[in-house]
Motif scaffolding. Structure first.
Motif, PDB file in Angstrom:
ATOM      1  N   MET A 234       0.150  -1.423  -0.039  1.00 47.06           N
ATOM      2  CA  MET A 234      -0.053  -0.055  -0.091  1.00 47.06           C
ATOM      3  C   MET A 234       0.654   1.377   0.374  1.00 47.06           C
ATOM      4  SD  MET A 234      -3.267  -1.223   2.827  1.00 47.06           S
ATOM      5  CE  MET A 234      -1.876  -1.604   3.513  1.00 47.06           C
ATOM      6  N   ALA A 235       0.357   2.482  -1.081  1.00 46.21           N
ATOM      7  CA  ALA A 235       1.232   3.418  -1.043  1.00 46.21           C
ATOM      8  C   ALA A 235       1.528   4.126   0.320  1.00 46.21           C
ATOM      9  CB  ALA A 235       0.372   4.321  -1.988  1.00 46.21           C
ATOM     10  N   TRP A 236       0.468   4.111   0.655  1.00 43.24           N
ATOM     11  CA  TRP A 236       1.383   4.852   2.239  1.00 43.24           C
ATOM     12  C   TRP A 236       2.632   4.190   3.227  1.00 43.24           C
ATOM     13  CZ3 TRP A 236      -3.814   2.729   2.777  1.00 43.24           C
ATOM     14  CH2 TRP A 236      -4.765   3.125   2.189  1.00 43.24           C
ATOM     15  N   ALA A 237       3.272   5.570   3.796  1.00 47.98           N
ATOM     16  CA  ALA A 237       4.841   4.667   4.307  1.00 47.98           C
ATOM     17  C   ALA A 237       4.234   4.343   5.432  1.00 47.98           C
ATOM     18  CB  ALA A 237       5.448   5.990   4.962  1.00 47.98           C
ATOM     19  N   GLY A 238       2.949   4.267   6.460  1.00 47.84           N
ATOM     20  CA  GLY A 238       3.392   3.078   6.956  1.00 47.84           C
ATOM     21  C   GLY A 238       3.211   4.013   8.497  1.00 47.84           C
ATOM     22  N   LYS A 239       4.310   5.224   8.478  1.00 47.88           N
ATOM     23  CA  LYS A 239       4.705   5.603   9.621  1.00 47.88           C
ATOM     24  C   LYS A 239       4.465   6.943  10.084  1.00 47.88           C
ATOM     25  CE  LYS A 239       9.544   5.833   8.839  1.00 47.88           C
ATOM     26  NZ  LYS A 239      10.915   5.542   8.990  1.00 47.88           N
ATOM     27  N   LEU A 240       4.339   7.759  10.999  1.00 50.23           N
ATOM     28  CA  LEU A 240       4.097   9.234  11.307  1.00 50.23           C
ATOM     29  C   LEU A 240       5.551   9.913  12.584  1.00 50.23           C
ATOM     30  CD1 LEU A 240       2.987  10.609  14.624  1.00 50.23           C
ATOM     31  CD2 LEU A 240       0.838   9.374  13.252  1.00 50.23           C
ATOM     32  N   LEU A 241       5.949  11.515  13.024  1.00 50.08           N
ATOM     33  CA  LEU A 241       7.266  11.444  13.284  1.00 50.08           C
ATOM     34  C   LEU A 241       6.394  11.933  14.409  1.00 50.08           C
ATOM     35  CD1 LEU A 241      10.187  12.112  13.816  1.00 50.08           C
ATOM     36  CD2 LEU A 241      10.066  13.498  12.336  1.00 50.08           C
TER      37      LEU A 241
ATOM     38  N   VAL B 168       3.656   0.487  -3.880  1.00 50.24           N
ATOM     39  CA  VAL B 168       2.454   0.116  -3.917  1.00 50.24           C
ATOM     40  C   VAL B 168       2.150  -1.373  -3.901  1.00 50.24           C
ATOM     41  CG1 VAL B 168       1.678   0.939  -6.206  1.00 50.24           C
ATOM     42  CG2 VAL B 168       2.922   2.889  -5.466  1.00 50.24           C
ATOM     43  N   LYS B 169       0.390  -0.766  -4.157  1.00 50.32           N
ATOM     44  CA  LYS B 169       0.031  -2.474  -4.048  1.00 50.32           C
ATOM     45  C   LYS B 169      -0.121  -3.041  -5.228  1.00 50.32           C
ATOM     46  CE  LYS B 169      -3.707  -5.191  -2.552  1.00 50.32           C
ATOM     47  NZ  LYS B 169      -5.536  -5.200  -2.523  1.00 50.32           N
ATOM     48  N   ASN B 170      -0.039  -2.325  -6.135  1.00 50.45           N
ATOM     49  CA  ASN B 170      -0.093  -3.392  -7.679  1.00 50.45           C
ATOM     50  C   ASN B 170       0.482  -2.083  -8.480  1.00 50.45           C
ATOM     51  OD1 ASN B 170      -1.025  -3.936 -10.154  1.00 50.45           O
ATOM     52  ND2 ASN B 170      -3.089  -5.311  -9.641  1.00 50.45           N
ATOM     53  N   PRO B 171       2.201  -2.188  -9.022  1.00 49.17           N
ATOM     54  CA  PRO B 171       2.771  -1.212  -9.521  1.00 49.17           C
ATOM     55  C   PRO B 171       1.882  -0.773 -11.416  1.00 49.17           C
ATOM     56  CG  PRO B 171       4.052  -2.537  -7.862  1.00 49.17           C
ATOM     57  CD  PRO B 171       2.606  -3.204  -7.632  1.00 49.17           C
ATOM     58  N   LYS B 172       2.050  -2.502 -11.317  1.00 44.66           N
ATOM     59  CA  LYS B 172       1.812  -2.310 -12.973  1.00 44.66           C
ATOM     60  C   LYS B 172       0.231  -1.571 -13.331  1.00 44.66           C
ATOM     61  CE  LYS B 172       1.872  -5.922 -16.731  1.00 44.66           C
ATOM     62  NZ  LYS B 172       2.290  -6.866 -17.088  1.00 44.66           N
TER      63      LYS B 172
END
Length: 615
Positions: free
Chosen positions: A1-8, A211-215
């Motif tokens: 998934m396109a989120w980085a998955g973390k915050l500061l 990204v979940k599905n690059p193609k």
């Protein structure tokens, strides 16, 4: 998934920087950027908080498409409680900073507390630290950014910072990145300054690799870019003329607010238009406009780069302003020009440079100048108070006020209050052309009824970017509606407001919506994030974001009486143009808007609406 998955999470009081996993349940419900940042903010901050107090927080956030190959995927959002309005503040910027934060592996940065001394945050991929900002405190944005790059010996660092206006508490100070891109409205820079936070410098080398599905994403992004390229606005008008293409168009429609909204057409519009910017000057044979420029990943390239006339009175013997710099956008050209009756293009460019250099919202600044000029012509303000003769049309007064506002000197301190507080101080509050304390943009809300309703109901105060019905009412996108009609405008506005919130949350530029609908956005978000992000779900997310912002404002103390327009628009008819004799039909539209929104007659969210949206 396109989120980085973390915050500061940065606690300025204690000086700590901590990584936290992103709340993915919230991410699914609010997507990112404007939506997700507002969710975090409203969960963590009391709506009654003083915007300039230690208890207020301020958040920088990207969207899931930020930093990807989606066209215009360079946006970031700053969310806080705004000092200009006391309402939710959400300001959006382009350039390259947002993508850089994503490349460093972060979705957002949350600042809380207040530093005991000036600091800036330096982020290099996973490493984040607060550093001493004494050497840049008191400097302009233009001096701050290169100073940070020099200190760290890295020209590729991206910087988001405030100028002196933010440090000095100008209530409409902006946050500027890449020297002339800005999170410009609602005073987010003043909140940053109140926390002794000068800048966020970011260097990221990770890229966006999840990204979940690059193609599928590459295919969807490619198709969406074709749509932009083939559209008359995004493929031709904006690249050639930028947003300034609107100056003559809106003037001919009779909807160009002039001299503090006393008039709706400006006789000098052609002198400050996109066409004028591209025409060689008589003084040196060179055009004001040098080239266009794009933000990260943008295939539209609406930005302007301009070069001021070196013989102009504003820059004689001031070579620091002679080079090619960020040029006039339509809103700034209007606010600095028509709003004040000033038709000197070079003076407008100079005032715009001052706004960029020290981080000032040119819309609120220019509109405040308009109120001051009207007060001056009424005899309420004098030359001795202002420091210069200030009638409508005075380029000298405009430029003088820009400089003293940037430095917060003399009458510049009063200018820094914005038009609402300034006109109240001098006994004429009706002369502030604002909603919830934020000044109108460049479209007359009498002549274009939908945008007038949009101003009145915008959660962050008067704003065109929260529901750009101009697309329909003037440009015929996606369908043509009659500007002066009130029928159907509440439904039209809601659709624009909800879709805009979804575009913002994704991390893309709202200008894509001249060509794209959510049918173009959804395939990109689905390929990047997950199949659940259908058109229907994105529409629901947009509506959820809008109501979440509204809910915060209700808890902050806003009521139906704040969804209003100034007396001038309600009682003084347009004097010229196709809509001569027309006043705002807000009283007719607002009750219908509340019904369409699922709110009660006082503008409060009904329980069944809360339940449906999961608020």
């Amino acid at each position: 998934m396109a989120w980085a998955g973390k915050l500061l999470r940065v606690n300025l009081t204690t000086g700590t920087c901590k990584s936290e996993p992103l709340n993915m349940t919230w991410a699914k419900d609010y997507l990112g950027s404007r939506g997700l940042a507002t969710k975090y903010f409203t969960e963590e901050v009391d709506a009654k908080v003083d915007p300039l107090s230690v208890e207020n927080k301020i958040i920088w956030a990207t969207g899931p498409l930020t930093g990807t190959m989606a066209s215009t995927g360079g946006r970031y959002t700053v969310v806080t409680k705004g000092p200009l309005t006391g309402a939710i503040a959400c300001s959006n910027s382009g350039g390259y900073w947002g993508a850089e934060l994503k490349f460093a592996g972060w979705d957002m940065v949350i600042f809380e507390g207040k530093s005991p001394k000036p600091v800036y945050l330096f982020v290099e991929n996973d490493n984040a630290q607060l550093l001493d900002a004494d050497y840049i405190w008191g400097k302009t944005v233009w001096d701050t950014e290169p100073a940070i790059k020099t200190k760290h010996q890295d020209p590729l660092i991206r910087v988001s910072s405030i100028g002196r206006s933010g440090e000095n508490g100008v209530l409409y100070s902006a946050i500027v990145n890449d020297l002339h891109r800005a999170a410009g409205r609602s005073g987010v820079g003043a909140v940053m300054g109140s926390k002794n936070l000068k800048a966020i410098a970011v260097r990221g080398t990770k890229g966006v690799g999840n990204v979940k599905n690059p193609k599928a994403f590459m295919a969807a992004a490619k198709e969406a870019k074709k749509v932009l390229a083939g559209n008359a606005v995004t493929g031709q008008g904006l690249p050639a003329y930028g947003t300034q293409v609107l100056m003559n168009v809106i003037n001919e429609v009779g909807a160009l607010p002039t001299r503090n909204h006393r008039d709706v057409q400006f006789e000098g519009a052609k002198d400050i238009s996109a066409e004028a910017m591209a025409t060689p000057r008589a003084t040196d044979g060179k055009a004001h406009l040098v080239t266009n420029q794009a933000c990260f990943g943008c295939t539209i390239a609406c930005g302007r780069i301009s070069k001021i006339d070196e013989t102009h009175f504003t820059v004689q013997n001031r070579p620091q302003y002679w080079g090619a710099n960020g040029g006039l956008e339509y809103e700034a050209a209007w606010a600095l020009g028509a709003a004040n009756g000033v038709k000197d293009l070079e003076a407008l460019q100079f005032a715009n440079l001052i706004c960029n250099e020290d981080g000032i919202d040119p819309i609120t600044f220019g509109a405040t100048v308009g109120a001051v000029m009207e007060l001056y012509e009424m005899g309420v303000l004098t030359k001795e108070q202002i420091g210069i003769e200030a009638p409508f049309g005075s380029a000298e007064a405009l430029c003088h006020l820009a400089e003293i506002t940037a430095r917060s000197e003399g009458f510049g301190k009063e200018m820094g209050l914005g038009s609402k507080r300034l006109t109240e101080k001098y006994g004429h509050p009706d002369l502030s052309m604002s909603v919830k304390g934020q000044e109108f943009p460049a479209y007359d809300g009498r002549v274009i009824q939908g945008i007038g309703l949009g101003y009145a109901t915008s959660n962050r105060g008067a704003c065109h970017l929260r529901g750009y019905t101009i697309a329909s009412e003037v440009l015929g996108i996606p369908i043509k509606t009659e500007p002066t009609d009130t029928d159907g405008k509440p439904e039209l506005l809601k659709a624009f407001q909800d879709a805009t919130a979804a575009f913002d949350a994704a991390g893309i530029c709202i200008f894509t919506s001249f060509a794209w609908t959510l049918n173009d956005v959804a395939p990109q978000v689905q390929a990047a994030c997950g199949d659940e992000f259908t058109v229907e779900n994105l529409t629901l997310i947009g509506e959820r974001i809008w109501n979440m912002e509204k809910d915060f404002n209700l808890r902050a103390g806003f009521t139906r009486k704040d969804d209003a327009l100034p007396k001038r628009l309600m009682t003084e008819a347009a004097k010229t143009g196709p809509a001569k004799g027309v006043v705002s039909g807000l009283d007719k539209m607002l009750p219908i808007y509340y019904q369409v929104r699922g709110w009660d007659e006082e503008g409060r969210i009904k329980p069944e609406t809360r339940k449906r949206l999961g608020l």
